[in-house]
Scaffold this motif. Sequence first.
Motif, PDB file in Angstrom:
ATOM      1  N   THR A 102       0.829  -1.216   0.000  1.00 31.31           N
ATOM      2  CA  THR A 102       0.000   0.000   0.000  1.00 31.31           C
ATOM      3  C   THR A 102       0.861   1.262   0.000  1.00 31.31           C
ATOM      4  N   GLU A 103       2.054   1.184   0.588  1.00 31.70           N
ATOM      5  CA  GLU A 103       2.966   2.331   0.601  1.00 31.70           C
ATOM      6  C   GLU A 103       3.760   2.401  -0.699  1.00 31.70           C
ATOM      7  N   LEU A 104       4.267   1.256  -1.146  1.00 33.02           N
ATOM      8  CA  LEU A 104       5.060   1.233  -2.383  1.00 33.02           C
ATOM      9  C   LEU A 104       4.214   1.606  -3.592  1.00 33.02           C
ATOM     10  N   LEU A 105       2.923   1.360  -3.532  1.00 32.30           N
ATOM     11  CA  LEU A 105       2.003   1.735  -4.605  1.00 32.30           C
ATOM     12  C   LEU A 105       2.055   3.251  -4.833  1.00 32.30           C
ATOM     13  N   LYS A 106       1.972   4.006  -3.752  1.00 34.12           N
ATOM     14  CA  LYS A 106       1.994   5.469  -3.869  1.00 34.12           C
ATOM     15  C   LYS A 106       3.368   5.964  -4.325  1.00 34.12           C
ATOM     16  N   THR A 107       4.409   5.338  -3.791  1.00 34.06           N
ATOM     17  CA  THR A 107       5.759   5.706  -4.195  1.00 34.06           C
ATOM     18  C   THR A 107       5.971   5.440  -5.678  1.00 34.06           C
ATOM     19  N   SER A 108       5.450   4.318  -6.168  1.00 34.15           N
ATOM     20  CA  SER A 108       5.580   3.980  -7.587  1.00 34.15           C
ATOM     21  C   SER A 108       4.884   5.006  -8.473  1.00 34.15           C
ATOM     22  N   LEU A 109       3.738   5.487  -8.032  1.00 31.25           N
ATOM     23  CA  LEU A 109       3.043   6.522  -8.807  1.00 31.25           C
ATOM     24  C   LEU A 109       3.866   7.794  -8.896  1.00 31.25           C
ATOM     25  N   PHE A 110       4.398   8.225  -7.759  1.00 26.74           N
ATOM     26  CA  PHE A 110       5.170   9.468  -7.758  1.00 26.74           C
ATOM     27  C   PHE A 110       6.455   9.312  -8.569  1.00 26.74           C
ATOM     28  N   PHE A 111       7.132   8.164  -8.398  1.00 30.69           N
ATOM     29  CA  PHE A 111       8.380   7.986  -9.131  1.00 30.69           C
ATOM     30  C   PHE A 111       8.117   7.745 -10.613  1.00 30.69           C
ATOM     31  N   GLY A 112       6.948   7.174 -10.936  1.00 24.57           N
ATOM     32  CA  GLY A 112       6.582   7.031 -12.341  1.00 24.57           C
ATOM     33  C   GLY A 112       6.446   8.388 -13.015  1.00 24.57           C
ATOM     34  N   PHE A 129      -4.653  10.922  -1.310  1.00 25.84           N
ATOM     35  CA  PHE A 129      -4.810   9.675  -0.564  1.00 25.84           C
ATOM     36  C   PHE A 129      -5.118   9.979   0.898  1.00 25.84           C
ATOM     37  N   PRO A 130      -6.017   9.231   1.506  1.00 23.96           N
ATOM     38  CA  PRO A 130      -6.345   9.456   2.922  1.00 23.96           C
ATOM     39  C   PRO A 130      -5.180   9.054   3.831  1.00 23.96           C
ATOM     40  N   ASN A 131      -4.983   9.842   4.868  1.00 26.28           N
ATOM     41  CA  ASN A 131      -3.969   9.543   5.889  1.00 26.28           C
ATOM     42  C   ASN A 131      -2.590   9.311   5.281  1.00 26.28           C
ATOM     43  N   THR A 132      -2.232  10.147   4.314  1.00 27.95           N
ATOM     44  CA  THR A 132      -0.948  10.003   3.638  1.00 27.95           C
ATOM     45  C   THR A 132      -0.204  11.329   3.653  1.00 27.95           C
ATOM     46  N   THR A 133       1.069  11.276   4.020  1.00 24.72           N
ATOM     47  CA  THR A 133       1.918  12.472   4.027  1.00 24.72           C
ATOM     48  C   THR A 133       2.958  12.366   2.919  1.00 24.72           C
ATOM     49  N   SER A 134       3.561  13.497   2.603  1.00 30.79           N
ATOM     50  CA  SER A 134       4.626  13.513   1.600  1.00 30.79           C
ATOM     51  C   SER A 134       5.795  12.646   2.048  1.00 30.79           C
ATOM     52  N   GLU A 135       6.077  12.662   3.349  1.00 30.60           N
ATOM     53  CA  GLU A 135       7.180  11.864   3.888  1.00 30.60           C
ATOM     54  C   GLU A 135       6.950  10.375   3.656  1.00 30.60           C
ATOM     55  N   GLN A 136       5.708   9.930   3.774  1.00 27.62           N
ATOM     56  CA  GLN A 136       5.398   8.516   3.558  1.00 27.62           C
ATOM     57  C   GLN A 136       5.630   8.107   2.111  1.00 27.62           C
ATOM     58  N   ILE A 137       5.295   8.992   1.176  1.00 30.10           N
ATOM     59  CA  ILE A 137       5.498   8.681  -0.243  1.00 30.10           C
ATOM     60  C   ILE A 137       6.979   8.630  -0.570  1.00 30.10           C
ATOM     61  N   LEU A 138       7.751   9.545  -0.022  1.00 29.31           N
ATOM     62  CA  LEU A 138       9.184   9.599  -0.310  1.00 29.31           C
ATOM     63  C   LEU A 138       9.981   8.521   0.409  1.00 29.31           C
ATOM     64  N   ALA A 139       9.433   7.997   1.515  1.00 28.09           N
ATOM     65  CA  ALA A 139      10.185   7.047   2.340  1.00 28.09           C
ATOM     66  C   ALA A 139      10.620   5.811   1.566  1.00 28.09           C
ATOM     67  N   GLY A 140       9.818   5.380   0.610  1.00 28.04           N
ATOM     68  CA  GLY A 140      10.150   4.171  -0.129  1.00 28.04           C
ATOM     69  C   GLY A 140      10.823   4.416  -1.462  1.00 28.04           C
ATOM     70  N   GLU A 141      11.188   5.672  -1.753  1.00 28.21           N
ATOM     71  CA  GLU A 141      11.691   5.994  -3.084  1.00 28.21           C
ATOM     72  C   GLU A 141      13.022   5.314  -3.393  1.00 28.21           C
ATOM     73  N   TYR A 142      13.996   5.459  -2.506  1.00 24.35           N
ATOM     74  CA  TYR A 142      15.298   4.840  -2.767  1.00 24.35           C
ATOM     75  C   TYR A 142      15.179   3.318  -2.722  1.00 24.35           C
ATOM     76  N   LEU A 143      14.334   2.831  -1.853  1.00 20.80           N
ATOM     77  CA  LEU A 143      14.076   1.388  -1.769  1.00 20.80           C
ATOM     78  C   LEU A 143      13.519   0.873  -3.091  1.00 20.80           C
ATOM     79  N   LEU A 144      12.592   1.623  -3.673  1.00 20.38           N
ATOM     80  CA  LEU A 144      12.015   1.255  -4.965  1.00 20.38           C
ATOM     81  C   LEU A 144      13.092   1.247  -6.044  1.00 20.38           C
ATOM     82  N   CYS A 145      13.930   2.279  -6.046  1.00 23.22           N
ATOM     83  CA  CYS A 145      15.001   2.363  -7.053  1.00 23.22           C
ATOM     84  C   CYS A 145      15.924   1.152  -6.970  1.00 23.22           C
ATOM     85  N   GLN A 146      16.271   0.767  -5.750  1.00 23.90           N
ATOM     86  CA  GLN A 146      17.099  -0.420  -5.576  1.00 23.90           C
ATOM     87  C   GLN A 146      16.379  -1.666  -6.077  1.00 23.90           C
ATOM     88  N   GLY A 147      15.088  -1.766  -5.751  1.00 21.50           N
ATOM     89  CA  GLY A 147      14.320  -2.957  -6.119  1.00 21.50           C
ATOM     90  C   GLY A 147      14.171  -3.142  -7.616  1.00 21.50           C
TER      91      GLY A 147
END
Length: 352
Positions: A102-112, A129-147
């Motif tokens: 659910t978190e990586l989904l939002k990160t994927s949209l932003f990084f897309g 998105f409900p109950n979502t902050t900018s920090e939460q979206i960015l938190a998985g960005e580098y993780l996504l890039c690695q993945g």
Amino acid sequence: MATEDERYKQSSQFRLWSFSPTNLQELQEKTNSLAKQQIIPRLDPVPEFLTPEEEARLIKFFTVELIRAAQFCELPTEIRSTAAIFLRRFYVTNSLMTYPPTELLKTSLFFGCKAEGFYIRLSKLAEKFPNTTSEQILAGEYLLCQGIRFAFDVRHPFRALEGAILELRKRVPDDESRVNSAHTRAREILKFSALVTDVYFHFTPSQIMMASLLMVDSGLVDILLPRPAEDVNQTGGRVTGTHTDVYDKIMTTVESCRAMLEDEPPERMSEYWGTPEIVKSMKPLRKKLQKCRDPDRANLVELQRARREQAATKPKKPNSTSDGAVFGDADPRDAKRRKVDTADDVFGPSLG
């Protein structure tokens, strides 16, 4: 000049993210097994873990959720397609039980959006998105890039479709309504069916495009790829030539891709995945996922903060020293420097 096929084989999509069906299945099973091994010591009691098949069902479910979210955010087709492929690539070598979809989904949209050069304000996206902050979206960005192994280039079949439609309009100018109808339907297939199946891992963009047209109107494919004429031997008999063998190989591949696309026709977006029944059927799997998640990686924001703190407190490597400082010998270059420093002129003594 390199052909389109040769250029594609040089892309990261082909080199890093192309698999045979057997290899992809083995990789997904290995990812699932490794996740279990890592999580078992962290949970007590040990829960029932997701099977590879259950993970595959959930990944498809969250891919559909991403497509819905992209539509709700009014993101262009290329963005939602790239984001969907990023998410699916990530969960080839990472388990849903390790990192929260659910978190990586939002990160994927932003990084897309970033990968496709589409500007959107992060805070504006977070507000969608409900109950979502900018920090939460960015938190998985580098993780996504690695993945996704820093492979940001995603080759889609949309341009190939536009080229095929232009060619068909030239060849059958009197069948414009037929071509337009096929064009619309094929795009719908590529916008959904190609994203929620594994075709991007197994086929080239042109093969995926041709398979979508084959689903819509096989006669148009015959116009684009006419069957070669059979060769005639010395006795007058017809024999299969080299061109026929190549044609048969191409069509076998396209047929395989079509069969995969047909598992998820565009109608399933609303008639299956959008129904209360499927949402209800997914609840047991999502509850099971909640019970077997890695507790150390469930919160990406906290995970990122912990890694930053660890990096900040990590002792720095000592400055590199010269061989002379280590072994007690003077660097021979120092003597040259001293000669220059003590000379009357940096350019040497006077000539006169």
